[in-house]
Design a protein around this motif. Sequence first.
Motif, PDB file in Angstrom:
ATOM      1  N   ARG A  81      39.114  41.246  24.829  1.00 41.50           N
ATOM      2  CA  ARG A  81      38.645  40.600  23.585  1.00 41.50           C
ATOM      3  C   ARG A  81      38.142  41.565  22.530  1.00 41.50           C
ATOM      4  O   ARG A  81      38.460  41.422  21.367  1.00 41.50           O
ATOM      5  N   ARG A  82      37.316  42.544  22.930  1.00 44.41           N
ATOM      6  CA  ARG A  82      36.826  43.548  21.984  1.00 44.41           C
ATOM      7  C   ARG A  82      36.254  42.926  20.718  1.00 44.41           C
ATOM      8  O   ARG A  82      36.565  43.334  19.594  1.00 44.41           O
ATOM      9  N   PHE A  89      33.172  42.065  18.046  1.00 44.62           N
ATOM     10  CA  PHE A  89      32.027  42.824  17.559  1.00 44.62           C
ATOM     11  C   PHE A  89      30.791  42.038  17.963  1.00 44.62           C
ATOM     12  O   PHE A  89      30.390  41.091  17.296  1.00 44.62           O
ATOM     13  N   LEU A  90      30.208  42.422  19.098  1.00 43.42           N
ATOM     14  CA  LEU A  90      29.183  41.599  19.732  1.00 43.42           C
ATOM     15  C   LEU A  90      27.897  41.544  18.927  1.00 43.42           C
ATOM     16  O   LEU A  90      27.124  40.610  19.054  1.00 43.42           O
ATOM     17  N   GLN A  91      27.669  42.553  18.089  1.00 41.66           N
ATOM     18  CA  GLN A  91      26.435  42.552  17.304  1.00 41.66           C
ATOM     19  C   GLN A  91      26.634  41.931  15.924  1.00 41.66           C
ATOM     20  O   GLN A  91      25.787  42.038  15.052  1.00 41.66           O
ATOM     21  N   MET A  92      27.787  41.307  15.739  1.00 40.37           N
ATOM     22  CA  MET A  92      28.009  40.578  14.489  1.00 40.37           C
ATOM     23  C   MET A  92      28.077  39.090  14.800  1.00 40.37           C
ATOM     24  O   MET A  92      28.361  38.689  15.929  1.00 40.37           O
ATOM     25  N   GLU A 143      31.087  36.555  10.897  1.00 46.94           N
ATOM     26  CA  GLU A 143      31.456  37.924  10.507  1.00 46.94           C
ATOM     27  C   GLU A 143      32.654  38.427  11.306  1.00 46.94           C
ATOM     28  O   GLU A 143      33.498  39.157  10.781  1.00 46.94           O
ATOM     29  N   GLU A 167      35.566  37.026   9.674  1.00 45.27           N
ATOM     30  CA  GLU A 167      35.816  37.753   8.419  1.00 45.27           C
ATOM     31  C   GLU A 167      36.472  39.109   8.696  1.00 45.27           C
ATOM     32  O   GLU A 167      37.333  39.563   7.939  1.00 45.27           O
ATOM     33  N   MET A 168      36.061  39.750   9.808  1.00 47.47           N
ATOM     34  CA  MET A 168      36.702  41.023  10.175  1.00 47.47           C
ATOM     35  C   MET A 168      38.178  40.797  10.483  1.00 47.47           C
ATOM     36  O   MET A 168      39.019  41.621  10.170  1.00 47.47           O
ATOM     37  N   GLY A 217      27.894  38.278  20.755  1.00 47.31           N
ATOM     38  CA  GLY A 217      27.447  38.681  22.082  1.00 47.31           C
ATOM     39  C   GLY A 217      26.712  37.595  22.840  1.00 47.31           C
ATOM     40  O   GLY A 217      26.543  37.673  24.046  1.00 47.31           O
ATOM     41  N   SER A 218      26.264  36.560  22.126  1.00 41.58           N
ATOM     42  CA  SER A 218      25.515  35.498  22.788  1.00 41.58           C
ATOM     43  C   SER A 218      26.434  34.374  23.269  1.00 41.58           C
ATOM     44  O   SER A 218      25.982  33.425  23.893  1.00 41.58           O
ATOM     45  N   LEU A 219      27.731  34.476  22.972  1.00 35.34           N
ATOM     46  CA  LEU A 219      28.662  33.422  23.390  1.00 35.34           C
ATOM     47  C   LEU A 219      29.050  33.591  24.857  1.00 35.34           C
ATOM     48  O   LEU A 219      28.988  34.679  25.409  1.00 35.34           O
ATOM     49  N   SER A 220      29.491  32.496  25.478  1.00 35.12           N
ATOM     50  CA  SER A 220      30.004  32.585  26.850  1.00 35.12           C
ATOM     51  C   SER A 220      31.389  33.230  26.826  1.00 35.12           C
ATOM     52  O   SER A 220      31.998  33.378  25.761  1.00 35.12           O
ATOM     53  N   GLN A 241      33.961  33.365  23.751  1.00 35.94           N
ATOM     54  CA  GLN A 241      34.366  34.665  23.196  1.00 35.94           C
ATOM     55  C   GLN A 241      35.888  34.756  23.077  1.00 35.94           C
ATOM     56  O   GLN A 241      36.412  35.307  22.117  1.00 35.94           O
ATOM     57  N   ARG A 264      39.841  35.054  15.551  1.00 39.56           N
ATOM     58  CA  ARG A 264      39.806  36.279  14.746  1.00 39.56           C
ATOM     59  C   ARG A 264      41.213  36.776  14.467  1.00 39.56           C
ATOM     60  O   ARG A 264      41.531  37.196  13.357  1.00 39.56           O
TER      61      ARG A 264
END
Lengths: 293, 233
Positions: free
Chosen positions: B85-86, B88-91, B95, B98-99, B132-135, B139, B146
């Motif tokens: 998956r890679r 962006f866990l801190q976004m 976002e 949007e990426m 990062g908070s998703l299961s 994700q 995305r």
Amino acid sequence: MDFLSYLISGISLGSIYAIIALGYTMVYGIAKMLNFAHGDVIMVGGYMSFMATTHFGWPPLLSVLFAMAVCTLLGIVIEQLAYKPLRSAPALAVLITAIGVSYFLQNAALLIWSANPKSFSSVVFLEALRLFDGRLIISGTTIVTIIVCLVIILILNTIVNKTKVGRAMRAVSEDKDAAQLMGVNVNKTISITFAIGSALAAIAGVLLCSAYPILMPTTGAMPGIKAFTAAVFGGIGSIPGAFLGGILLGIIEILGKAYISTQLSDAIVFAVLIIILLVKPTGLLGKKVLVKV
Amino acid sequence: MLNVNGLQVFYGNIHAIKDVSFYVEEGEIVTLIGANGAGKSTILNTISGLIRPTVGTIEFLGQSILNLSPHKVVRKRLVQCPEGRRLFLQMSVKENLEMGAYTREENDIEAEMADVYRRFPILDERRNQLAGSLSGGEQQMLAMGRAMMAKPTLLMLDEPSMGLAPLLVEQIFELIVELNDSGTTILLVEQNAQMALSIADRGYVLETGSIVTTGNCADLLNDEELRKAYLGG
């Protein structure tokens, strides 16, 4: 009243450290390298502003813009020539290269401007603030330094969190390959980061020389190391961390000088760093990365 | 649409991809199946430009994309949804989407954003939460969403079923078929051969860096040897 005065000096010095630390931390966050030449870009910024005012007779504000322009360009050139070819090299090779660039800049400055210290005239012409019937005097430079630092933080925060460039920066910082797969040009993003960091270094250089008006080829070295310490202190890679680390470091240094010992103040600063890192290895605001499978 | 010819990739001294050739026609779902380490992800990463091949040609829509940087490959609407998956866990979820649309005009992405939220209401609910908070399942939905944001002509999916519960796997595969129906060509890399072959038009079987079998999925599903090796008898 003395304490308040020391505290304000500390915040002012800390503001300069914070501005420098922002450059360290952004470059580290995005290019994953410690740019030890960053401190010397400050020195170049100082000389540029000095030349612009004393040799070309330019007004102070223009001299600052000139210093920023030159340093931005310098930052991009350093990145392209010295660091970009090492993108996939071991971290140690990049680190040694950065130290090499640092020495190169110092010695180039030595050749151009000689070892004689230049006395820098402040670019700030603001009346000192007198409070409590003149018992507390805050110099114009101090006020401007703190305000400039706050403005920079606000602007950077907006860029990083609210714009497309900022999103790309955060994406590269978190996962370079994934960012590329989204269409982010990693090299361009790294260049932009170096450009921003170097422009900030120029501002820091001018403010530093305005507050401590002696300009030498080694002027940037110690503040560079201290700001690096501040960045680590706050949590390297974190922008609020660089700000907090810088301010705290400045306060600790000034209070240490005032109440403990002038000679020992640097030792105190670094001792505090060691203690913080022992207790919290990621620094004050360092991020823990959470991974879910 | 995509033509890969005589591809050879080395990792140092390891000959990871040995003379691989395959093609994907417009509108198809093509799957590359094979065991872990067969080189499936390496092939996708080479097409995306993250890895440079030693020998071989890669053409997309009649043009060579061999020496393009990854960000330029994406601009050709050849998009990869990477293994693991890679995100962006801190976004935030938003976002990340949007990426996904990074190569597109920012005020042009509302329709896709709405489409992703319609397909995955849970992402809509959590749009401001950190990825990062998703299961794990959420994700994967976000990763698919995305990739959709880039409006790909050819979408390369690397192990979209990895680590997911069977029900979710089915949901993801349904989405792949829907995306294909609405005009996206799909190159699907999977270890779950049964599932992959059940939705794809054609398949290639990869073994330690070489293609050993290819054909229509119906034929591959009936292939005795293949059944034994990959489909559990």
